[in-house]
Design a protein around this motif. Sequence first.
Motif, PDB file in Angstrom:
ATOM      1  N   CYS A 134     -61.806 119.546 -39.606  1.00  0.00           N
ATOM      2  CA  CYS A 134     -62.085 119.787 -41.035  1.00  0.00           C
ATOM      3  C   CYS A 134     -62.580 121.204 -41.266  1.00  0.00           C
ATOM      4  O   CYS A 134     -62.199 121.871 -42.237  1.00  0.00           O
ATOM      5  N   HIS A 135     -63.453 121.687 -40.378  1.00  0.00           N
ATOM      6  CA  HIS A 135     -63.991 123.043 -40.531  1.00  0.00           C
ATOM      7  C   HIS A 135     -62.880 124.077 -40.431  1.00  0.00           C
ATOM      8  O   HIS A 135     -62.854 125.062 -41.187  1.00  0.00           O
ATOM      9  N   ARG A 136     -61.954 123.875 -39.503  1.00  0.00           N
ATOM     10  CA  ARG A 136     -60.843 124.822 -39.347  1.00  0.00           C
ATOM     11  C   ARG A 136     -59.926 124.811 -40.574  1.00  0.00           C
ATOM     12  O   ARG A 136     -59.236 125.792 -40.849  1.00  0.00           O
ATOM     13  N   ALA A 137     -59.949 123.682 -41.275  1.00  0.00           N
ATOM     14  CA  ALA A 137     -59.147 123.595 -42.498  1.00  0.00           C
ATOM     15  C   ALA A 137     -59.945 124.005 -43.740  1.00  0.00           C
ATOM     16  O   ALA A 137     -59.434 123.901 -44.858  1.00  0.00           O
ATOM     17  N   SER A 138     -61.205 124.455 -43.525  1.00  0.00           N
ATOM     18  CA  SER A 138     -62.100 124.850 -44.633  1.00  0.00           C
ATOM     19  C   SER A 138     -62.335 123.700 -45.602  1.00  0.00           C
ATOM     20  O   SER A 138     -62.329 123.867 -46.825  1.00  0.00           O
ATOM     21  N   ILE A 139     -62.538 122.515 -45.047  1.00  0.00           N
ATOM     22  CA  ILE A 139     -62.777 121.303 -45.835  1.00  0.00           C
ATOM     23  C   ILE A 139     -64.118 120.708 -45.424  1.00  0.00           C
ATOM     24  O   ILE A 139     -64.465 120.700 -44.237  1.00  0.00           O
ATOM     25  N   ASP A 140     -64.867 120.199 -46.402  1.00  0.00           N
ATOM     26  CA  ASP A 140     -66.138 119.540 -46.118  1.00  0.00           C
ATOM     27  C   ASP A 140     -65.868 118.209 -45.416  1.00  0.00           C
ATOM     28  O   ASP A 140     -65.267 117.298 -45.999  1.00  0.00           O
ATOM     29  N   ALA A 141     -66.322 118.095 -44.175  1.00  0.00           N
ATOM     30  CA  ALA A 141     -66.045 116.889 -43.383  1.00  0.00           C
ATOM     31  C   ALA A 141     -66.656 115.640 -44.002  1.00  0.00           C
ATOM     32  O   ALA A 141     -66.148 114.537 -43.819  1.00  0.00           O
ATOM     33  N   GLU A 142     -67.764 115.793 -44.749  1.00  0.00           N
ATOM     34  CA  GLU A 142     -68.443 114.648 -45.345  1.00  0.00           C
ATOM     35  C   GLU A 142     -67.898 114.305 -46.727  1.00  0.00           C
ATOM     36  O   GLU A 142     -68.327 113.328 -47.340  1.00  0.00           O
ATOM     37  N   GLY A 143     -66.974 115.122 -47.229  1.00  0.00           N
ATOM     38  CA  GLY A 143     -66.395 114.835 -48.537  1.00  0.00           C
ATOM     39  C   GLY A 143     -65.526 113.597 -48.502  1.00  0.00           C
ATOM     40  O   GLY A 143     -65.005 113.184 -47.452  1.00  0.00           O
ATOM     41  N   ALA A 144     -65.334 112.974 -49.667  1.00  0.00           N
ATOM     42  CA  ALA A 144     -64.529 111.754 -49.749  1.00  0.00           C
ATOM     43  C   ALA A 144     -63.047 112.084 -49.708  1.00  0.00           C
ATOM     44  O   ALA A 144     -62.609 113.118 -50.228  1.00  0.00           O
ATOM     45  N   THR A 145     -62.272 111.195 -49.096  1.00  0.00           N
ATOM     46  CA  THR A 145     -60.825 111.415 -49.022  1.00  0.00           C
ATOM     47  C   THR A 145     -60.201 111.429 -50.420  1.00  0.00           C
ATOM     48  O   THR A 145     -59.170 112.065 -50.640  1.00  0.00           O
TER      49      THR A 145
END
Length: 591
Positions: free
Chosen positions: A209-220
């Motif tokens: 998720c970090h490599r994709a610049s996305i918050d890992a704890e965010g909802a799908t």
Amino acid sequence: MALDGFVISNMVHELSKNLVGGRILKISQPEKDELILTIKNYDQFKLFISASASLPLIYLTNNSKTNPMVAPNFCMLLRKHLNSARIISITQPEFERIIQFEIEHLDELGDVCKKYLIVEIMGKHSNIIFCDQDYKIVDSIKHISGFVSSVREVLPGRTYFIPKTIEKLNPLTITKEEFLRLLEKPLSISKAIYQGLTGISPLLATEICHRASIDAEGATAILSEDVRIHLYNVFTRVMELVINCDYSPNIVFKNEEPMEFSSLALTCYENIDGITTQNYDSISTLLEDYFSSKNTITRIRQKSADLRKIVTNAIERSSKKYDLQQKQLKDTEKREKYKIYGELLTTYGYSAEPGAKSIKVLNYYTNEEIEIPLNPDLSALENAKQYFEKYNKLKRTYEALAKFIIETKEELEHLESIKTSFDIALQEEDLVELKEELIQSGYMKRHFTTSKGPGNRNKQNKKPKITSKPFHYLSSDGYHIYVGKNNFQNDELTFNFANGGDWWFHAKGIPGSHVIVKSNGDELPDRVFEEAGSLAAYYSKGRDGEKVEIDYVERKHIKKPSGAKPGFVVYYTNYSLIANSNISALTLISD
């Protein structure tokens, strides 16, 4: 901190490179759930395998362990079948936390036979299972009956299979459509990834998720179609590293303590204060170093448990006593009111009517009218006498409590400093000095032994020999910095080791180590003050905070009051700085 599928695939690659084609020379079982295989290939290797429920591991090592006098049954069985056997292949089924050794050997008739040694690295379900060529279980290092597990029995004669308690997909063969369907589940993004794919740990999912610049704890649910496709592309690039055997074994340290490890570069920890990364060429070396360091810390925690309990109990007692004293002290705040009541009744009591329950008089201290409660059975002067008696009693209580509260507070601060010293202790020798401080402070008794014999009649044991030394660091500018590990070392550093012109550092208002910078008569660069401040922050109770206020002053301004507890000092002029607990720029010197 997990041996996930990525780490296992790295281990399979390393083992295949070194062991495939090699012959098993020796098999030993030093513990009930451990094996060590000695394998001869182009070189000689030792393979350590542990199916421990608390710490399952597998890696190549140079270390040995003492074997029991009589080999366990499982070890004897493996020796019967696998001595001089050749390793044909080493594989990882479906990216699971499983390593399968395909082994070829000769049976009693001299015919070539195939066997499988399967190592399952699955936490409390870890096992080492020996199967024949048809995957019938010959034996295992742990027997699992139907009473223990309703999913799978691991017993001789049963057919081996990989249990599927949760339907997960293989990340190496998953299609784009299957991956996108995972992201339709009402979970956090990272959870949807690691719960839907085999061998993916929460750490690995967070890194993707970090490599994709996305918050890992965010909802799908918040992900757009384009972002989902972008995440899949990043995931695919990560899995290509496995396919191409492009591993980057590394340990992430928070200051000097290992925090995480992986075979994938953990970019999610980059640019964080106090975080450093050490890269390795070998996953075996990484695992041995990581768990050796972790075991050292765990062992110290276990050995200090009894001492910690003594300190914790003493802190609880002192805290209760301190709270009670504070409450009693608050009750004495009424004393001045009673004194005024007595004085005013002495002055105006003649105007009180017999049997009155109160009297209103002028308070000449505030020039305001005040109502004074009266005992109707007593005269005004008798009431005044009672108020003076209450005043004197509360005054005596206040004077005694004021002294006791200071003593209790000092005791609490001393105990908290000892508790902090346990968090600093890294070696068993450090605990010896802490135990001695507890004995000398009266929190535990010294145990004596007597030895009766020639020339040694009734000889009592002496104080333990102290071998622990303060931490010794070298600053970026080459200045020597010393850090006390406990209160005895703090006193020794500050009052015997340091010169008047050296600089003294300490976390403000919280327990921590004394830090001494040897100035050598120089005017220190600003960076030295910052680094010494970071050491004072790290070796204090505030080490987990982002910022810690640090007091620093020349050693000549530090005084120790007569009769003060170990480590306690006073100073009346000082400078202050704000420091973090990042000490990665400093070099620890082993004296």
